[in-house]
Motif scaffolding. Structure first.
Motif, mmCIF file in Angstrom:
data_model
loop_
_atom_site.group_PDB
_atom_site.id
_atom_site.type_symbol
_atom_site.label_atom_id
_atom_site.label_comp_id
_atom_site.label_asym_id
_atom_site.label_seq_id
_atom_site.Cartn_x
_atom_site.Cartn_y
_atom_site.Cartn_z
ATOM 1 N N LEU A 10 46.544 33.502 29.771
ATOM 2 C CA LEU A 10 46.472 33.737 31.219
ATOM 3 C C LEU A 10 45.961 35.132 31.574
ATOM 4 C CD1 LEU A 10 49.865 32.079 32.241
ATOM 5 C CD2 LEU A 10 47.555 31.136 32.515
ATOM 6 N N ARG A 11 45.463 35.856 30.599
ATOM 7 C CA ARG A 11 45.081 37.257 30.787
ATOM 8 C C ARG A 11 44.163 37.506 31.984
ATOM 9 N NH1 ARG A 11 45.931 41.802 27.614
ATOM 10 N NH2 ARG A 11 44.441 43.466 27.990
ATOM 11 N N GLY A 12 43.243 36.647 32.267
ATOM 12 C CA GLY A 12 42.319 36.851 33.378
ATOM 13 C C GLY A 12 42.814 36.336 34.721
ATOM 14 N N ARG A 13 43.990 35.745 34.757
ATOM 15 C CA ARG A 13 44.531 35.180 36.006
ATOM 16 C C ARG A 13 45.474 36.171 36.672
ATOM 17 N NH1 ARG A 13 43.418 29.600 36.057
ATOM 18 N NH2 ARG A 13 44.837 29.295 37.811
ATOM 19 N N HIS A 14 45.276 36.394 37.975
ATOM 20 C CA HIS A 14 46.095 37.323 38.748
ATOM 21 C C HIS A 14 46.232 36.791 40.170
ATOM 22 C CE1 HIS A 14 45.651 40.292 35.547
ATOM 23 N NE2 HIS A 14 44.367 39.982 35.533
ATOM 24 N N ALA A 15 47.379 37.040 40.788
ATOM 25 C CA ALA A 15 47.600 36.631 42.182
ATOM 26 C C ALA A 15 46.614 37.346 43.098
ATOM 27 C CB ALA A 15 49.040 36.930 42.602
ATOM 28 N N GLY A 16 46.450 38.636 42.887
ATOM 29 C CA GLY A 16 45.481 39.408 43.656
ATOM 30 C C GLY A 16 46.080 40.304 44.714
ATOM 31 N N GLU A 17 45.474 41.443 44.866
ATOM 32 C CA GLU A 17 45.880 42.460 45.852
ATOM 33 C C GLU A 17 45.864 41.912 47.283
ATOM 34 O OE1 GLU A 17 46.339 46.056 45.654
ATOM 35 O OE2 GLU A 17 46.596 45.865 43.491
ATOM 36 N N GLU A 18 44.945 40.994 47.545
ATOM 37 C CA GLU A 18 44.806 40.486 48.908
ATOM 38 C C GLU A 18 46.027 39.698 49.379
ATOM 39 O OE1 GLU A 18 42.868 37.426 46.169
ATOM 40 O OE2 GLU A 18 42.964 39.597 46.286
#
Length: 189
Positions: A10-18
């Motif tokens: 899952l290293r490239g998956r992120h919820a995101g700052e937005e």
């Protein structure tokens, strides 16, 4: 072992700052006037292991201090989120409300459910527990940013124990006089 494999997958998956609370509120940058600091770590620096979550560190909430709260504020709300978590929304590590605007900070461990003042209210983290839940990023997922946010409110929130991030989002709409944030980083290799 499985956690580490999952972290790598899952290293490239992120919820995101937005999706951070202050972004969901669409707050004007001119409201970012509260200075939020900690004696435990500098802005953008590594959060010490002592403040990491259960099974990783001591799960003790770090000391926090703030200044420049508007005189008109009637309540403060604190929130900690991890936008680097591999979920649709940031992982919530703390929701706390009903903090008097006269307070200038929180002592170490004062945001843990076991030592939280009855004058304040604690909400549920993504762990579905009340109070502070320290950093516990998946091993091998990479560095995670933990965003500590404080909001000064124009009106009482009416939030009670067990509130969720969605409850906070609802009551903060058109109610924030000022806010501030502090970022720290934590990684499990």
């Amino acid at each position: 072992m499985i956690d580490r494999l999952l972290g790598r997958l899952l290293r490239g998956r992120h919820a995101g700052e937005e999706h951070l609370l202050n972004r969901d509120l669409r707050l004007a940058s001119s409201l970012a006037t509260i200075e939020l600091t900690s004696t435990a770590f500098r802005p953008g620096a590594v959060i010490p292991l002592r403040y990491a979550g259960e099974g990783v560190g001591d799960n003790v909430s770090p000391p926090l201090a703030w200044r420049n709260v508007p005189d008109r504020a009637v309540e403060l709300v604190l929130n900690i989120e991890d936008p680097d978590a591999p979920f649709r929304r940031p992982f919530v590590h703390l929701v706390a409300a009903c903090i008097p605007p006269s307070a200038s900070g929180m002592a170490e461990s004062s945001l843990n459910a076991s030592s939280f003042s009855t004058q304040r209210e604690l909400g549920l983290t993504t762990f579905r527990k009340l109070g502070y839940g320290g950093p516990r990023a998946l091993p091998g997922h990479g560095p995670h940013t933990y965003v500590f946010q404080v909001f000064a409110l124009a009106r009482k929130s009416g939030l009670g124990s067990g509130m969720t991030r969605d409850d906070v989002l609802r009551v903060l709409q058109d109610n924030v006089l000022a806010y501030g944030e502090l970022r720290g980083v934590f990684e499990r290799k």
